[in-house]
Motif scaffolding. Structure first.
Motif, short mmCIF file in Angstrom:
data_model
loop_
_atom_site.label_atom_id
_atom_site.label_comp_id
_atom_site.label_asym_id
_atom_site.label_seq_id
_atom_site.Cartn_x
_atom_site.Cartn_y
_atom_site.Cartn_z
N GLU A 177 -5.07 3.30 3.27
CA GLU A 177 -4.04 4.25 2.82
C GLU A 177 -2.70 4.54 3.51
OE1 GLU A 177 -6.65 7.92 0.98
OE2 GLU A 177 -7.65 7.14 2.73
N LYS A 221 -10.72 0.69 2.80
CA LYS A 221 -10.05 1.06 1.98
C LYS A 221 -8.67 1.51 2.95
CE LYS A 221 -9.37 5.79 -0.35
NZ LYS A 221 -9.64 6.93 -0.65
N VAL A 279 0.91 -1.37 0.04
CA VAL A 279 0.03 0.12 -0.15
C VAL A 279 0.99 1.24 0.02
CG1 VAL A 279 -1.88 1.07 1.23
CG2 VAL A 279 -1.79 -1.33 1.43
N SER A 280 0.59 2.21 -1.01
CA SER A 280 1.23 3.51 -0.73
C SER A 280 0.59 4.70 -0.86
CB SER A 280 2.29 3.42 -1.92
OG SER A 280 1.48 3.58 -3.06
N GLU A 281 0.74 5.88 -0.55
CA GLU A 281 0.19 7.17 -0.74
C GLU A 281 -0.38 7.16 -2.15
OE1 GLU A 281 -0.99 8.64 1.52
OE2 GLU A 281 0.51 8.65 3.29
N GLN A 282 0.38 6.78 -3.08
CA GLN A 282 -0.38 7.00 -4.62
C GLN A 282 -1.15 5.74 -4.90
OE1 GLN A 282 3.09 6.79 -3.68
NE2 GLN A 282 3.10 9.16 -3.50
N GLN A 283 -1.02 4.53 -4.12
CA GLN A 283 -1.84 3.52 -4.79
C GLN A 283 -2.58 3.01 -3.45
OE1 GLN A 283 0.82 0.95 -7.19
NE2 GLN A 283 -0.67 1.53 -8.84
N VAL A 340 -5.18 0.69 -1.42
CA VAL A 340 -5.76 -0.59 -1.58
C VAL A 340 -7.10 -0.67 -1.00
CG1 VAL A 340 -5.41 -3.11 -1.32
CG2 VAL A 340 -3.54 -1.66 -1.76
#
Length: 225
Positions: free
Chosen positions: A205, A203, A158-162, A164
């Motif tokens: 983040e 979700k 999980v990343s700030e840009q993506q 999950v």
């Protein structure tokens, strides 16, 4: 007696150190020297001088379990010896938790853990009781945590840009520093007309990892006490 059953592939060996090891894909062996904890009813065999005692969750924990239908019913195992733990032939994994780590895991996926770990039952942020009973166990400290999962889990970065999105019935756990909220992927009109059924997801983040089982959870069987 001759049989492949008695080959070294299946034969257990004496423990060389205290603590847990994966015995095979479906079980964990724990060499007990003092105290450890396991889910109630998960012990399938033991040898040595061990005592098993049911461990309460406290008033708050029992209340949450009654509301959600989930929880972490535990037993303490004390003494000197070896014990084997398994649950409904689910796959077993060990997570090493270091000081400063925080690992949130669904109680249904906990098999056993070191007494040096601390845990508490918390509400998943952003997911109230209407979110499907999202009360998870949060582990901290230093030690090993034995997990179970129906099938081989998916570990998704999980990343700030993506961010999950995970089915609330499929999530096993996630690492610290991830933010959670409920995400609705369908409109009310879509659900009335007949949609995919995946109306609400969890979700996640931030920066970390989420562990997901390869299917939705099946209804839990009543606990035998």
């Amino acid at each position: 007696m001759k049989s492949d059953l008695f080959s070294s592939d299946h034969m257990v060996q004496p423990a060389v150190a205290a603590g847990m090891t994966v015995q095979n894909a479906k079980s964990i062996k724990y060499a007990v020297q003092g105290e450890m904890f396991a889910r109630q009813g998960a012990m399938v065999a033991y040898r040595g001088s061990l005592q098993f005692e049911r461990k309460g969750q406290g008033v708050g924990g029992m209340l949450k379990r009654a509301i959600t239908g989930e929880g972490l019913p535990l037993m303490a195992v004390r003494g000197q010896g070896e014990a084997w733990f398994a649950h409904e032939a689910q796959n077993c994994f060990i997570v090493g938790i270091e000081p400063g780590d925080v690992f949130t895991v669904n109680g249904r996926n906990v098999l056993c853990f070191d007494a040096s770990l601390s845990y508490e039952i918390k509400t998943v942020k952003g997911a109230g009781i209407s979110g499907g009973g999202l009360f998870n166990s949060v582990f901290t400290g230093h030690g090993s945590l034995g997990l179970i999962c129906e099938g081989n889990p998916l570990v998704i970065p999980v990343s700030e840009q993506q961010p999950v999105f995970v089915d609330t019935d499929a999530v096993v756990g996630w690492t610290a520093h991830l933010r959670t909220s409920l995400h609705r992927s369908q409109s009310i009109g879509s659900m009335i007309r007949g949609g995919s059924g995946e109306a609400v997801q969890l979700k996640l983040e931030g920066e970390g990892h989420v562990v997901v089982r390869p299917s939705e959870a099946t209804p839990q069987k009543p606990q035998q006490h």
